[in-house]
Design an enzyme around this catalytic site. Structure first.
Site, PDB file in Angstrom:
ATOM      1  N   GLU A 178       0.808  -1.237   0.000  1.00  0.00           N
ATOM      2  CA  GLU A 178       0.000   0.000   0.000  1.00  0.00           C
ATOM      3  C   GLU A 178       0.837   1.280   0.000  1.00  0.00           C
ATOM      4  OE1 GLU A 178      -2.303   1.198   3.311  1.00  0.00           O
ATOM      5  OE2 GLU A 178      -0.602   1.130   4.665  1.00  0.00           O
ATOM      6  N   ASN A 179       2.122   1.176   0.395  1.00  0.00           N
ATOM      7  CA  ASN A 179       2.984   2.372   0.435  1.00  0.00           C
ATOM      8  C   ASN A 179       4.100   2.320  -0.599  1.00  0.00           C
ATOM      9  OD1 ASN A 179       2.494   1.481   3.623  1.00  0.00           O
ATOM     10  ND2 ASN A 179       1.924   3.576   3.143  1.00  0.00           N
ATOM     11  N   HIS A 185      -4.298   3.078   2.100  1.00  0.00           N
ATOM     12  CA  HIS A 185      -3.625   3.968   1.145  1.00  0.00           C
ATOM     13  C   HIS A 185      -3.710   3.507  -0.309  1.00  0.00           C
ATOM     14  CE1 HIS A 185      -2.243   6.548   4.239  1.00  0.00           C
ATOM     15  NE2 HIS A 185      -1.439   5.655   4.800  1.00  0.00           N
ATOM     16  N   HIS A 228       0.183  -2.324   8.533  1.00  0.00           N
ATOM     17  CA  HIS A 228      -0.240  -0.913   8.631  1.00  0.00           C
ATOM     18  C   HIS A 228       0.544  -0.073   9.629  1.00  0.00           C
ATOM     19  CE1 HIS A 228      -2.801   2.707   8.589  1.00  0.00           C
ATOM     20  NE2 HIS A 228      -2.835   2.630   9.899  1.00  0.00           N
TER      21      HIS A 228
HETATM   22 FE   LIG Z   1       1.364   0.985   5.438  1.00  0.00          FE
HETATM   23 FE   LIG Z   2      -2.242   1.419   5.985  1.00  0.00          FE
END
Ligand SMILES: [Fe+2]
Ligand SMILES: [Fe+2]
Length: 256
Positions: A39-40, A68, A175
Protein backbone atom coordinates in the site's frame (compact mmCIF):
# COMPACT_ATOMS: atom_id res chain seq x y z
CA UNK A 1 4.63 -25.05 2.46
CA UNK A 2 6.85 -22.09 3.25
CA UNK A 3 5.27 -18.67 2.94
CA UNK A 4 7.10 -15.36 3.18
CA UNK A 5 4.98 -12.34 4.10
CA UNK A 6 6.74 -8.98 3.59
CA UNK A 7 5.69 -5.98 5.71
CA UNK A 8 4.50 -2.74 4.03
CA UNK A 9 6.91 -1.89 1.21
CA UNK A 10 7.63 1.83 1.55
CA UNK A 11 8.67 3.88 -1.50
CA UNK A 12 11.74 3.37 -3.67
CA UNK A 13 14.00 2.38 -0.73
CA UNK A 14 11.57 -0.43 0.12
CA UNK A 15 11.29 -1.58 -3.47
CA UNK A 16 15.08 -1.58 -3.87
CA UNK A 17 15.64 -3.71 -0.80
CA UNK A 18 12.95 -6.17 -1.97
CA UNK A 19 14.59 -6.67 -5.37
CA UNK A 20 18.02 -7.04 -3.72
CA UNK A 21 16.94 -9.47 -1.00
CA UNK A 22 14.35 -11.72 -2.65
CA UNK A 23 16.51 -13.88 -4.94
CA UNK A 24 18.89 -14.72 -2.08
CA UNK A 25 16.11 -15.25 0.50
CA UNK A 26 14.09 -17.45 -1.83
CA UNK A 27 17.02 -19.86 -2.24
CA UNK A 28 18.17 -19.67 1.36
CA UNK A 29 14.74 -20.25 2.92
CA UNK A 30 13.21 -22.43 0.13
CA UNK A 31 10.09 -20.29 -0.10
CA UNK A 32 7.02 -21.52 -2.01
CA UNK A 33 4.82 -18.44 -1.83
CA UNK A 34 5.62 -14.73 -1.40
CA UNK A 35 3.01 -12.20 -0.29
CA UNK A 36 3.75 -8.51 0.35
CA UNK A 37 1.75 -5.54 1.52
CA UNK A 38 2.26 -2.85 -1.11
CA UNK A 39 0.00 0.00 0.00
CA UNK A 40 2.98 2.37 0.44
CA UNK A 41 5.08 1.20 -2.52
CA UNK A 42 4.63 4.36 -4.62
CA UNK A 43 6.30 7.35 -2.95
CA UNK A 44 5.21 6.14 0.47
CA UNK A 45 1.50 6.23 -0.34
CA UNK A 46 -0.43 4.11 -2.81
CA UNK A 47 0.75 1.85 -5.59
CA UNK A 48 0.79 2.18 -9.39
CA UNK A 49 0.28 -0.43 -12.09
CA UNK A 50 3.97 -0.16 -13.08
CA UNK A 51 5.17 -0.67 -9.52
CA UNK A 52 2.82 -3.60 -8.93
CA UNK A 53 4.11 -5.25 -12.11
CA UNK A 54 7.71 -4.62 -11.03
CA UNK A 55 6.96 -6.30 -7.68
CA UNK A 56 5.35 -9.31 -9.40
CA UNK A 57 8.44 -9.61 -11.61
CA UNK A 58 10.70 -9.58 -8.55
CA UNK A 59 8.97 -12.80 -7.40
CA UNK A 60 6.05 -11.61 -5.27
CA UNK A 61 2.98 -13.73 -6.00
CA UNK A 62 0.29 -11.63 -4.33
CA UNK A 63 0.22 -7.98 -3.19
CA UNK A 64 -2.11 -7.00 -0.37
CA UNK A 65 -2.89 -3.41 0.58
CA UNK A 66 -4.89 -1.17 2.89
CA UNK A 67 -6.26 2.32 3.39
CA UNK A 68 -3.62 3.97 1.15
CA UNK A 69 -4.32 1.81 -1.91
CA UNK A 70 -6.63 4.44 -3.46
CA UNK A 71 -4.03 7.25 -3.51
CA UNK A 72 -3.06 6.82 -7.19
CA UNK A 73 -6.32 7.39 -9.05
CA UNK A 74 -5.56 5.07 -11.97
CA UNK A 75 -5.03 2.08 -9.71
CA UNK A 76 -8.81 1.55 -9.69
CA UNK A 77 -8.67 0.39 -13.32
CA UNK A 78 -5.78 -1.96 -12.57
CA UNK A 79 -7.54 -3.39 -9.49
CA UNK A 80 -10.40 -4.39 -11.78
CA UNK A 81 -8.17 -6.48 -14.07
CA UNK A 82 -5.34 -7.75 -11.83
CA UNK A 83 -6.59 -10.36 -9.34
CA UNK A 84 -3.12 -10.68 -7.70
CA UNK A 85 -3.37 -7.12 -6.37
CA UNK A 86 -5.81 -7.08 -3.45
CA UNK A 87 -7.60 -4.29 -1.62
CA UNK A 88 -9.29 -4.92 1.74
CA UNK A 89 -12.24 -7.28 1.27
CA UNK A 90 -14.58 -5.49 3.67
CA UNK A 91 -15.11 -2.34 1.61
CA UNK A 92 -18.81 -1.91 0.79
CA UNK A 93 -20.28 -3.85 -2.16
CA UNK A 94 -19.54 -2.42 -5.64
CA UNK A 95 -16.13 -1.01 -4.65
CA UNK A 96 -13.77 -2.04 -7.49
CA UNK A 97 -11.19 -4.79 -7.01
CA UNK A 98 -10.92 -8.02 -5.04
CA UNK A 99 -10.18 -8.71 -1.41
CA UNK A 100 -9.13 -12.34 -1.74
CA UNK A 101 -7.55 -14.79 -4.15
CA UNK A 102 -6.83 -18.51 -4.37
CA UNK A 103 -3.56 -19.21 -6.13
CA UNK A 104 -1.50 -22.30 -6.82
CA UNK A 105 2.20 -22.31 -6.08
CA UNK A 106 4.41 -25.41 -6.26
CA UNK A 107 1.21 -27.46 -6.76
CA UNK A 108 -0.30 -26.26 -3.47
CA UNK A 109 -3.42 -24.13 -3.43
CA UNK A 110 -3.43 -21.19 -1.02
CA UNK A 111 -6.07 -18.61 -0.24
CA UNK A 112 -5.05 -15.06 0.64
CA UNK A 113 -7.52 -12.71 2.30
CA UNK A 114 -6.97 -8.96 2.85
CA UNK A 115 -9.05 -7.41 5.65
CA UNK A 116 -8.95 -3.97 7.26
CA UNK A 117 -9.79 -2.89 10.78
CA UNK A 118 -12.14 0.00 11.55
CA UNK A 119 -10.58 1.41 14.70
CA UNK A 120 -8.96 4.79 13.78
CA UNK A 121 -9.58 3.96 10.10
CA UNK A 122 -12.58 4.34 7.76
CA UNK A 123 -15.90 2.91 8.90
CA UNK A 124 -16.08 0.19 6.30
CA UNK A 125 -17.97 -3.11 6.63
CA UNK A 126 -17.24 -5.48 9.50
CA UNK A 127 -13.91 -7.24 8.89
CA UNK A 128 -14.83 -10.05 11.29
CA UNK A 129 -18.14 -11.08 9.69
CA UNK A 130 -16.90 -10.43 6.14
CA UNK A 131 -13.71 -12.37 6.84
CA UNK A 132 -15.44 -15.40 8.36
CA UNK A 133 -17.84 -15.69 5.43
CA UNK A 134 -15.03 -15.52 2.87
CA UNK A 135 -12.88 -18.02 4.76
CA UNK A 136 -15.77 -20.49 4.85
CA UNK A 137 -15.98 -20.19 1.06
CA UNK A 138 -12.21 -20.59 0.52
CA UNK A 139 -12.01 -23.60 2.85
CA UNK A 140 -14.11 -25.59 0.37
CA UNK A 141 -11.07 -25.38 -1.94
CA UNK A 142 -8.06 -25.24 0.36
CA UNK A 143 -7.22 -25.21 4.05
CA UNK A 144 -4.05 -23.14 3.50
CA UNK A 145 -5.25 -19.58 4.11
CA UNK A 146 -3.26 -16.46 4.97
CA UNK A 147 -5.02 -13.35 6.27
CA UNK A 148 -3.51 -9.85 6.13
CA UNK A 149 -5.32 -7.91 8.86
CA UNK A 150 -4.50 -4.29 8.05
CA UNK A 151 -5.20 -2.26 11.16
CA UNK A 152 -4.18 0.55 13.46
CA UNK A 153 -5.35 -0.96 16.74
CA UNK A 154 -3.40 -3.90 18.13
CA UNK A 155 -6.56 -5.05 19.94
CA UNK A 156 -8.48 -5.40 16.67
CA UNK A 157 -5.67 -7.39 15.07
CA UNK A 158 -5.36 -9.61 18.14
CA UNK A 159 -9.13 -10.23 18.23
CA UNK A 160 -9.03 -11.26 14.56
CA UNK A 161 -6.24 -13.73 15.30
CA UNK A 162 -8.25 -15.35 18.09
CA UNK A 163 -11.50 -15.36 16.09
CA UNK A 164 -9.86 -17.13 13.15
CA UNK A 165 -7.66 -19.48 15.21
CA UNK A 166 -8.08 -22.97 13.76
CA UNK A 167 -9.82 -21.85 10.57
CA UNK A 168 -6.83 -20.24 8.78
CA UNK A 169 -3.08 -20.90 8.62
CA UNK A 170 -2.02 -17.39 9.63
CA UNK A 171 -3.30 -13.96 10.58
CA UNK A 172 -0.62 -11.29 10.16
CA UNK A 173 -1.05 -7.62 10.95
CA UNK A 174 0.11 -4.75 8.74
CA UNK A 175 -0.24 -0.91 8.63
CA UNK A 176 1.59 0.24 11.76
CA UNK A 177 5.05 -0.31 10.17
CA UNK A 178 6.81 -1.45 13.35
CA UNK A 179 7.48 -5.16 13.70
CA UNK A 180 6.06 -6.61 16.91
CA UNK A 181 7.81 -9.38 18.86
CA UNK A 182 4.67 -11.39 19.67
CA UNK A 183 4.76 -13.97 16.88
CA UNK A 184 3.34 -17.31 17.99
CA UNK A 185 1.13 -20.18 17.01
CA UNK A 186 -2.27 -19.91 18.68
CA UNK A 187 -3.70 -23.06 20.39
CA UNK A 188 -5.75 -24.27 17.39
CA UNK A 189 -2.91 -23.92 14.88
CA UNK A 190 -3.04 -20.39 13.45
CA UNK A 191 0.22 -18.43 13.23
CA UNK A 192 -0.16 -14.85 14.45
CA UNK A 193 1.81 -11.61 14.67
CA UNK A 194 0.35 -8.18 15.49
CA UNK A 195 2.48 -6.40 12.88
CA UNK A 196 4.95 -7.68 10.30
CA UNK A 197 6.70 -4.27 10.16
CA UNK A 198 7.93 -2.18 7.26
CA UNK A 199 10.28 -2.75 4.38
CA UNK A 200 11.67 0.71 3.75
CA UNK A 201 13.89 3.49 5.11
CA UNK A 202 15.11 2.62 8.61
CA UNK A 203 16.03 6.03 10.07
CA UNK A 204 12.57 7.45 9.56
CA UNK A 205 9.20 7.96 11.24
CA UNK A 206 7.40 4.89 9.85
CA UNK A 207 9.01 5.57 6.46
CA UNK A 208 8.65 9.35 6.39
CA UNK A 209 11.52 11.88 6.62
CA UNK A 210 12.15 12.47 10.30
CA UNK A 211 12.32 16.28 10.30
CA UNK A 212 9.03 16.59 8.39
CA UNK A 213 7.23 14.21 10.75
CA UNK A 214 8.65 16.01 13.82
CA UNK A 215 7.71 19.43 12.41
CA UNK A 216 4.17 18.23 11.81
CA UNK A 217 3.84 17.08 15.39
CA UNK A 218 5.41 20.29 16.76
CA UNK A 219 3.40 22.76 14.68
CA UNK A 220 0.22 20.82 13.74
CA UNK A 221 0.54 22.42 10.30
CA UNK A 222 -0.05 19.91 7.48
CA UNK A 223 3.29 19.50 5.69
CA UNK A 224 3.69 17.27 2.66
CA UNK A 225 5.33 13.97 3.60
CA UNK A 226 8.49 12.80 1.87
CA UNK A 227 10.04 9.34 1.78
CA UNK A 228 13.12 9.20 4.04
CA UNK A 229 16.52 8.48 2.52
CA UNK A 230 19.35 6.30 3.83
CA UNK A 231 19.67 2.66 4.75
CA UNK A 232 16.64 0.45 4.21
CA UNK A 233 15.37 -2.42 6.32
CA UNK A 234 13.60 -5.60 5.28
CA UNK A 235 10.80 -6.81 7.59
CA UNK A 236 8.94 -10.04 6.98
CA UNK A 237 7.72 -13.26 8.58
CA UNK A 238 8.37 -16.79 7.38
CA UNK A 239 5.45 -19.11 8.05
CA UNK A 240 5.64 -22.85 7.59
CA UNK A 241 2.29 -24.52 7.01
CA UNK A 242 1.22 -28.16 6.78
CA UNK A 243 -0.29 -28.13 3.31
CA UNK A 244 -2.82 -30.90 4.08
CA UNK A 245 -4.26 -29.65 7.39
CA UNK A 246 -3.52 -25.97 6.77
CA UNK A 247 -2.16 -25.67 10.32
CA UNK A 248 0.91 -23.54 10.96
CA UNK A 249 4.08 -25.39 11.94
CA UNK A 250 6.20 -22.32 12.68
CA UNK A 251 6.37 -18.55 12.37
CA UNK A 252 9.67 -16.68 12.36
CA UNK A 253 10.38 -12.97 12.17
CA UNK A 254 12.86 -11.75 9.58
CA UNK A 255 14.66 -8.42 10.02
CA UNK A 256 17.53 -7.53 7.75
FE1 LIG B 1 1.36 0.99 5.44
FE1 LIG C 1 -2.24 1.42 5.98
Amino acid sequence: MKILFIGDIFGQPGRNVVSQMLPQLRDELKIDLIIANGENAAGGMGITQEIAQELFLSGIHVITSGNHVWKEKKIVDFLKIEPRLLRPLNYPPDVPGNGSIIIESNKIKAGIVNLMGRTFLSEIDCPFRTGMKEIERIREETSVIIVDMHGEATSEKSAMGWLLDGTVSAVVGTHTHVQTADERILPCGTAFITDVGMTGPRDSVIGIKRDIAIRRFLTQIPIRFEVAKGEAQFNAVLIEVDSISGKAVSIKRIQR
